[in-house]
Design a protein around this motif. Structure first.
Motif, short mmCIF file in Angstrom:
data_model
loop_
_atom_site.label_atom_id
_atom_site.label_comp_id
_atom_site.label_asym_id
_atom_site.label_seq_id
_atom_site.Cartn_x
_atom_site.Cartn_y
_atom_site.Cartn_z
N LYS A 190 7.06 -1.20 -2.94
CA LYS A 190 5.71 -1.11 -2.36
C LYS A 190 5.75 -0.22 -1.11
O LYS A 190 4.87 0.63 -0.91
N ARG A 215 3.80 3.43 -0.63
CA ARG A 215 2.89 3.67 0.49
C ARG A 215 3.34 4.88 1.31
O ARG A 215 2.53 5.69 1.75
N GLY A 229 0.56 -4.31 2.68
CA GLY A 229 -0.02 -3.95 1.38
C GLY A 229 -0.07 -5.14 0.45
O GLY A 229 0.70 -6.10 0.57
N PRO A 230 -1.00 -5.10 -0.51
CA PRO A 230 -1.21 -6.24 -1.41
C PRO A 230 -0.08 -6.39 -2.43
O PRO A 230 0.60 -5.43 -2.77
N GLY A 231 0.08 -7.58 -2.95
CA GLY A 231 1.05 -7.82 -4.01
C GLY A 231 0.38 -7.82 -5.38
O GLY A 231 -0.85 -7.71 -5.49
N GLY A 288 9.91 -4.74 -6.11
CA GLY A 288 10.08 -5.56 -4.91
C GLY A 288 9.37 -4.94 -3.72
O GLY A 288 8.66 -3.93 -3.84
N LYS A 289 9.59 -5.54 -2.57
CA LYS A 289 8.91 -5.06 -1.35
C LYS A 289 9.27 -3.59 -1.07
O LYS A 289 8.43 -2.81 -0.63
N ILE A 327 6.12 -6.92 -7.50
CA ILE A 327 5.39 -6.34 -6.37
C ILE A 327 4.91 -7.52 -5.52
O ILE A 327 3.84 -8.07 -5.72
N PRO A 328 5.75 -7.95 -4.57
CA PRO A 328 5.44 -9.17 -3.82
C PRO A 328 4.33 -8.94 -2.78
O PRO A 328 4.06 -7.81 -2.39
N GLY A 329 3.71 -10.01 -2.37
CA GLY A 329 2.65 -9.90 -1.37
C GLY A 329 3.19 -9.74 0.05
O GLY A 329 2.46 -9.36 0.95
N GLU A 330 4.49 -10.03 0.24
CA GLU A 330 5.03 -9.98 1.60
C GLU A 330 5.04 -8.55 2.14
O GLU A 330 5.06 -7.59 1.37
N GLY A 331 4.99 -8.44 3.46
CA GLY A 331 4.99 -7.10 4.09
C GLY A 331 3.62 -6.47 4.03
O GLY A 331 2.61 -7.14 3.75
#
Lengths: 588, 240
Positions: A420, A424, B73-75, A416-417, B67-71
């Motif tokens: 990520k 990072r 960085g790439p999804g 999920g977000k 791994i969503p695209g939101e926020g």
């Protein structure tokens, strides 16, 4: 009736470090030598840039490792559990193909201590009866520091060992390991460059009174020409080392250090895709007549030879002995027999630390990059009061910075977000404090043949019985407490830890170490060792087993330096005595 | 440990000086480069080699949440992760080419590792079909047509082993196992070299600061606690 090849003087099973060294030594003695390698051929061209710089292919998919399809091991934790095959690799990663694990190792080239070689004698003197576990069966190696020292020195020159000398002929040297055994010559090359994590570790360890020194490395720090005329180039800190072939001719391997010299010799030959299934014995069972292998076309071939060198990976050497009926198999109930006895391993543990404001650039590193201290090896501290024997090298190493293996805090979301964000925020901001610990040998940690599962040639798989024992769990707790003190000095923003403490069991699913040793222990007593102190089978005198399988238990350092030294030691005895007078080199 | 301000000054200086250094010369004529010289396909134009169109819809919808695209960085969909997974299933890996797959298959402690007779391809085929059946039972819809929040709940249930595959007559595979394969492959596709089909434009490497296949840092290793100033390169010579 198997196809038969012309007789050779010596056949070597496996063309990794031991096989390559034996090839040099025995051809130099004038023998006609053939090496049989079950994997593919592999030369430095296979490692040309940019091929190795592929984490998925090498770091994750294990392209340089053995295929379980051909050589799985079955594993159980105690004698009552049903062993199951390790269907895909996990806890350990044996090599495959020419060069063996020597082509994809990390390159930490460190000696054991003189005490490690005589651990039983040390234990008898330093521990009151009853302190140690009664199922422990540690032993002396049967060979001393002084006997092996010239062979360490030579092998380290073959590899271009880089590091800082700590003890030169008994004189302690600034910056090196004051607890190392006396070296007859300094390290061939200076140490690798430090990285951010090693600098921090060094400072904190010194503040606490320890004696850190650079990891002894076979990734060379400078250009080097070895005694065979082979040339290595200075390491360029590419970050693809452990699990990868070297793209820069910088990591000592059979390819970079020995094989091109060996291949020049007219009395040496090797065959790949030659899977040795057993050593054949004469009718009296006292000598080997050669080996049988399956070639790349699936055809069975008999290769006659006067001398058989088992130089495959430790686990496979033991399996070949068992499948060939060389020596009496070990029985853990009656505690008789020797082949499969004293299997040991290595225990690891560590603290992952995260620093938001520090850039570690973990991709800019050699495999062996790091610092360690040896203040906790047998005899350098009093472990008896803590109820365990053994030691650990305490280190901060940085073998690579490849991103799939990024270490994230345990509290970080797994997907999920949040995942990520954690990736990072934490990539490049992590360093690890580690302990690499000794593992003793025990009645029930052993190897034998599996009763159920077979390989593609119909031969039984090797069965491993192994679990963490109380001694190693106590050791882990002690070392954890010391590493926590270092972490307290360094004050990371976040940290978490993993150690094999009380109640923990061996898991085959995640990587521990490819330091599988023992199972064909060396020694001076045929009732407790499978090979004598010259690595010669007690039972079949023309079979020699120079390999990690000879360790009666494991010490806290990496095994390759000792395996190399033992191989030269074994070769010397063959050249000086055995060839003149073939027969048992020690009387029973 | 230098201060951040000092760091930034050093970094700016180094960035300036490093641009003067010729970029790494990538080996020409290396066969590895052949395929990747092609532009990475748009996900919408890609025809799966292994997955059926129904399965493909699931993979896209699952990767989008893992791994969503939101926020920032790439999804996973921005970086062609599903393409990576599809290509892996079509490769020897998908067929468990290296693994020991001989019977008998015996269940044991999870500490003894993978013990069922399915290749990764079969894990996906079974795992997707079972998850879709469960979604039909509990949501009366296919997974890919669920709202993002609901898909997250389904994925969490898979992860926790709460989707009872055994109740759907599956003998070996559990939902947490299926989930862990899917998640592992998603991360691999996100972070591996673009030559394998994912990490499109090396976007995930740029996000974390990994320089890819540069693999030469002799001039950099002694620059401690300084952010590396150059973008990544890939096995095929792509520069970021």
């Amino acid at each position: 009736m198997a196809k038969q090849q012309p007789r050779v003087d010596a056949v070597i099973v496996g063309l990794g470090w031991s096989g390559s060294i034996m090839g040099m030594e025995l051809t130099e003695a004038g023998l006609n030598v053939l090496a049989l390698e079950r994997g593919a051929d592999r030369t430095n061209e296979d490692f040309a840039y940019p091929k190795p710089a592929d984490e998925l292919q090498y770091g994750i998919r294990h392209t340089m490792m053995q295929k379980p399809k051909q050589s799985a091991v079955t594993i159980r934790r105690d004698l009552d559990e049903r062993a199951l095959p390790q269907r895909k690799l996990g806890a350990f990663l044996p090599g495959d193909g020419v060069g063996g694990a020597g082509a994809h190792w990390t390159g930490v080239l460190i000696r054991p201590t003189p005490t490690d070689l005589q651990l039983k004698s040390f234990a008898d003197q330093a521990f009151e009866p009853g302190v140690l576990q009664d199922d422990m069966q540690i032993q002396d190696f049967g060979v001393t520091w002084d006997e092996l020292e010239p062979h360490f020195t030579f092998f380290e020159k073959v590899c271009g060992q880089s590091g800082t000398t700590g003890n030169l002929n008994g004189e302690i040297q600034e910056g090196g390991d004051p607890f190392e055994g006396p070296r007859s010559e300094p390290y061939p090359l200076p140490a690798l460059q430090d990285t951010q994590n090693t600098e921090m570790f060094d400072k904190a360890a010194r503040q606490l009174g320890y004696h850190p020194f650079p990891n002894p490395s076979a990734n060379v720090s400078r250009a080097w020409t070895n005694p065979y005329g082979m040339q290595l180039g200075p390491c360029n800190y590419c970050g693809f080392c452990s699990r990868y072939g070297c793209l820069n001719y910088s990591k000592a391997s059979p390819q970079t250090c020995i094989l091109n010299a060996l291949k020049q010799r007219s009395n040496f030959a090797y065959r790949t895709h030659a899977n040795v299934t057993r050593v054949e014995l004469a009718d009296d069972g006292k000598t080997a007549t050669g080996v049988t292998y399956i070639d790349g076309d699936g055809e069975e071939v008999f290769q006659p030879a006067d001398i058989v060198i088992l130089a495959s990976y430790s686990l496979n050497n033991v399996r070949l002995m068992l499948n060939s009926k060389i020596g009496k198999p070990y029985d853990p109930v009656s505690r008789t027999g020797v082949v499969g006895r004293n299997y040991a391993y290595q225990v690891g543990g560590g603290i992952n630390m995260y620093f938001d404001d520090i850039d570690f650039n973990p991709f800019a590193t050699a495999g062996a990059t790091g610092r360690m201290f040896n203040d906790f090896s047998p005899g350098t501290f009093d472990s008896a009061q803590h109820g365990f024997i053994g030691g650990a090298k305490m280190h901060s190493s940085q073998a690579s910075g490849t991103p799939i293996k990024t270490s994230l805090p345990k509290s970080a979301p797994k997907w999920g977000k949040g995942y990520k964000d954690a990736l990072r925020e934490n990539y490049g901001h992590h360093m690890k404090l580690s302990m690499t610990g000794s593992v003793m040998s025990y009645r029930s940690n052993m190897l034998d043949l599996d009763p159920t599962w077979k390989d593609p040639y119909g031969m039984p798989l090797l069965r491993m019985t192994f679990d963490w024992k109380e001694n190693e769990q106590k050791l882990s707790r002690f070392m954890r407490d010391r590493l926590r003190e270092i972490a307290d000095v360094l004050k990371p923003d976040r940290m978490d830890e993993g150690f094999q403490l009380e109640g923990s069991h061996f898991k085959v699913t995640s990587y521990v170490s490819t330091h599988n040793v023992g199972g064909a222990a060396m020694g001076t007593d045929p009732s407790t060792s499978a090979v004598n102190r010259y690595l010669q089978s007690w039972d079949v005198h023309n079979v020699f087993v120079p390999s990690g399988s000879a360790f009666p238990q494991n010490f806290q350092a990496n095994p390759t330096d000792l395996i190399g030294a033992l191989t030269y030691w074994c070769a010397k005895k063959i050249r000086e005595d055995y060839l003149k007078n073939p027969g048992p080199l020690m009387s029973v | 440990m230098s201060s951040r301000i000092h760091n930034r000054q050093r970094r700016d200086f180094l960035r300036g000086s490093l641009t003067m250094i010729p970029a790494i010369t990538l080996g020409s004529g290396v066969s590895l480069t052949a395929r990747a010289a092609e532009q990475a396909p748009a996900l919408s134009d890609y025809s799966p080699l292994f997955f059926t169109s129904d399965e493909w819809a699931f993979v896209l919808a699952a990767c989008d949440r893992l791994i969503p695209g939101e926020g920032e960085g790439p999804g996973a969909l921005d970086t062609n992760v599903p393409v990576f997974i599809d290509r892996q299933m079509d490769a020897p890996y998908g067929h468990a080419e290296r693994w020991y797959m001989e019977g008998p298959f015996v269940a044991g402690s999870s500490d003894l590792g993978f013990q069922y007779p399915y290749t990764p391809r079969e894990v996906y085929q079974r795992g997707i079909a079972l998850t879709q059946r469960w979604c039909q039972q509990h949501h009366d819809a296919r997974f890919e047509s669920l709202e993002a929040d609901t898909r997250d709940q389904v994925l969490s249930a898979l992860e926790q082993g709460e989707v009872d595959f055994a109740a759907l007559d599956e003998e070996w595979l559990t939902s947490d196992d299926f989930f862990s394969w899917l998640l592992q492959h998603t991360k691999e596709g996100y972070l591996s070299d673009p030559i394998h089909g994912g990490n499109k434009n090396m976007a995930a490497w740029k996000m974390v600061g990994f320089p890819g296949a540069r693999a030469s840092f002799r001039d950099w290793v002694d620059q401690h606690d300084v952010e590396y100033p150059l973008g990544p390169v890939s096995l095929s010579g792509e520069r970021g």
